[in-house]
Design a protein around this motif. Structure first.
Motif, short mmCIF file in Angstrom:
data_model
loop_
_atom_site.label_atom_id
_atom_site.label_comp_id
_atom_site.label_asym_id
_atom_site.label_seq_id
_atom_site.Cartn_x
_atom_site.Cartn_y
_atom_site.Cartn_z
N ARG A 33 41.89 36.33 53.91
CA ARG A 33 42.23 36.99 52.75
C ARG A 33 41.47 38.03 52.65
O ARG A 33 40.60 37.69 52.80
N PRO A 34 42.38 39.01 52.35
CA PRO A 34 40.98 40.45 51.17
C PRO A 34 40.71 39.32 49.84
O PRO A 34 41.69 38.79 49.62
N ILE A 35 39.34 40.16 49.75
CA ILE A 35 38.67 39.56 48.54
C ILE A 35 39.60 40.19 47.19
O ILE A 35 39.54 41.32 47.83
N PRO A 36 39.55 39.30 46.58
CA PRO A 36 40.23 40.15 44.83
C PRO A 36 39.35 41.56 44.78
O PRO A 36 38.15 41.10 45.14
N SER A 37 39.86 41.81 44.32
CA SER A 37 38.97 43.32 43.97
C SER A 37 38.35 43.25 42.98
O SER A 37 36.71 44.11 42.89
N SER A 38 38.00 42.25 41.79
CA SER A 38 37.08 41.34 41.09
C SER A 38 36.44 41.04 41.27
O SER A 38 35.43 40.87 41.03
N ALA A 92 35.76 46.37 31.28
CA ALA A 92 35.17 44.30 31.64
C ALA A 92 36.15 44.51 31.14
O ALA A 92 36.67 43.15 31.14
N ASP A 93 37.11 45.23 29.93
CA ASP A 93 38.10 44.18 29.67
C ASP A 93 39.34 44.78 30.43
O ASP A 93 40.17 43.54 30.07
N THR A 94 39.44 45.93 31.13
CA THR A 94 40.20 45.64 32.38
C THR A 94 39.65 44.88 33.57
O THR A 94 40.89 43.75 34.05
N ARG A 95 38.39 44.47 33.79
CA ARG A 95 38.25 43.66 34.63
C ARG A 95 38.73 42.03 34.40
O ARG A 95 39.57 41.16 35.39
N TRP A 96 38.50 41.50 33.58
CA TRP A 96 38.73 39.91 32.66
C TRP A 96 40.39 40.51 32.81
O TRP A 96 40.64 38.98 33.07
N ARG A 97 41.44 41.43 32.28
CA ARG A 97 42.85 40.70 32.43
C ARG A 97 43.18 40.84 33.96
O ARG A 97 44.09 40.38 34.09
N ARG A 98 43.16 41.84 34.89
CA ARG A 98 43.08 41.81 36.40
C ARG A 98 42.26 40.28 37.17
O ARG A 98 43.36 39.67 37.57
N LEU A 134 42.45 37.59 35.11
CA LEU A 134 43.52 36.77 33.81
C LEU A 134 44.53 36.98 34.75
O LEU A 134 45.08 35.50 35.11
N ASP A 135 45.91 37.92 35.47
CA ASP A 135 46.53 37.88 35.97
C ASP A 135 46.98 37.85 37.28
O ASP A 135 47.85 36.59 38.06
N ALA A 136 45.27 37.59 38.06
CA ALA A 136 45.26 36.74 39.32
C ALA A 136 45.09 35.13 39.01
O ALA A 136 45.95 34.55 40.35
N ASP A 137 44.31 34.88 38.55
CA ASP A 137 44.62 33.75 38.40
C ASP A 137 45.82 32.73 37.66
O ASP A 137 46.20 31.73 38.83
N LEU A 138 46.18 33.24 36.65
CA LEU A 138 47.32 32.59 36.61
C LEU A 138 48.55 32.75 37.67
O LEU A 138 49.83 32.19 37.58
N MET A 139 48.93 34.18 38.38
CA MET A 139 49.12 34.11 39.73
C MET A 139 49.43 33.18 41.29
O MET A 139 50.43 32.70 40.64
N ALA A 140 47.74 32.75 40.67
CA ALA A 140 47.73 31.87 41.35
C ALA A 140 48.17 29.98 41.05
O ALA A 140 47.84 28.70 42.44
N MET A 141 47.64 30.20 39.77
CA MET A 141 48.35 28.52 39.25
C MET A 141 50.34 28.83 39.37
O MET A 141 50.39 27.69 39.42
N GLY A 142 50.71 30.15 39.37
CA GLY A 142 52.19 29.66 39.64
C GLY A 142 52.45 29.87 40.99
O GLY A 142 53.48 28.56 41.42
N ARG A 143 51.73 29.77 41.65
CA ARG A 143 52.22 29.37 43.72
C ARG A 143 51.21 27.85 43.52
O ARG A 143 52.39 27.39 44.35
N VAL A 144 50.11 27.42 42.78
CA VAL A 144 50.03 25.80 43.13
C VAL A 144 50.82 25.23 42.38
O VAL A 144 51.71 24.41 43.48
N TRP A 145 51.90 25.43 41.14
CA TRP A 145 52.84 24.45 41.18
C TRP A 145 53.79 24.75 41.93
O TRP A 145 55.04 23.75 42.15
N GLN A 146 54.31 26.07 42.13
CA GLN A 146 55.59 25.90 43.63
C GLN A 146 55.01 25.02 44.54
O GLN A 146 56.10 24.03 44.86
N MET A 147 53.74 25.01 45.19
CA MET A 147 53.82 23.71 45.91
C MET A 147 53.87 22.93 46.06
O MET A 147 54.15 22.05 46.27
#
Length: 72
Positions: free
Chosen positions: A5-10, A35-41, A43-56
């Motif tokens: 998989r491609p490495i996340p931009s963060s 720093a704020d933008t990087r943190w937000r991105r 967090l968004d990526a982590d929340l999307m990954a957690m959503g995918r884990v719950w779906q699985m």
């Protein structure tokens, strides 16, 4: 073997930016904004990954119950 998989931009290494872009902002503001933008991105990526884990997990639980029901 898992697919690559491609490495996340963060997580990528930062490339040097031209001096003309950095000269427009003060260093304190620029670093705080990034720093704020990087943190937000991240967090968004982590929340999307957690959503995918719950779906699985839901899919796996339904399948497991179906397999148990099929045996009895």
């Amino acid at each position: 073997m898992p697919s690559q998989r491609p490495i996340p931009s963060s997580r990528r290494t930062r490339t040097a930016r031209p001096e003309s872009r950095g000269a427009r902002r003060s260093p304190e503001r620029f670093s705080a904004d990034t720093a704020d933008t990087r943190w937000r991105r991240e967090l968004d990526a982590d929340l999307m990954a957690m959503g995918r884990v719950w779906q699985m997990l839901r899919y796996g639980a339904v399948r497991m119950l179906g397999e148990i029901g099929r045996q009895y």
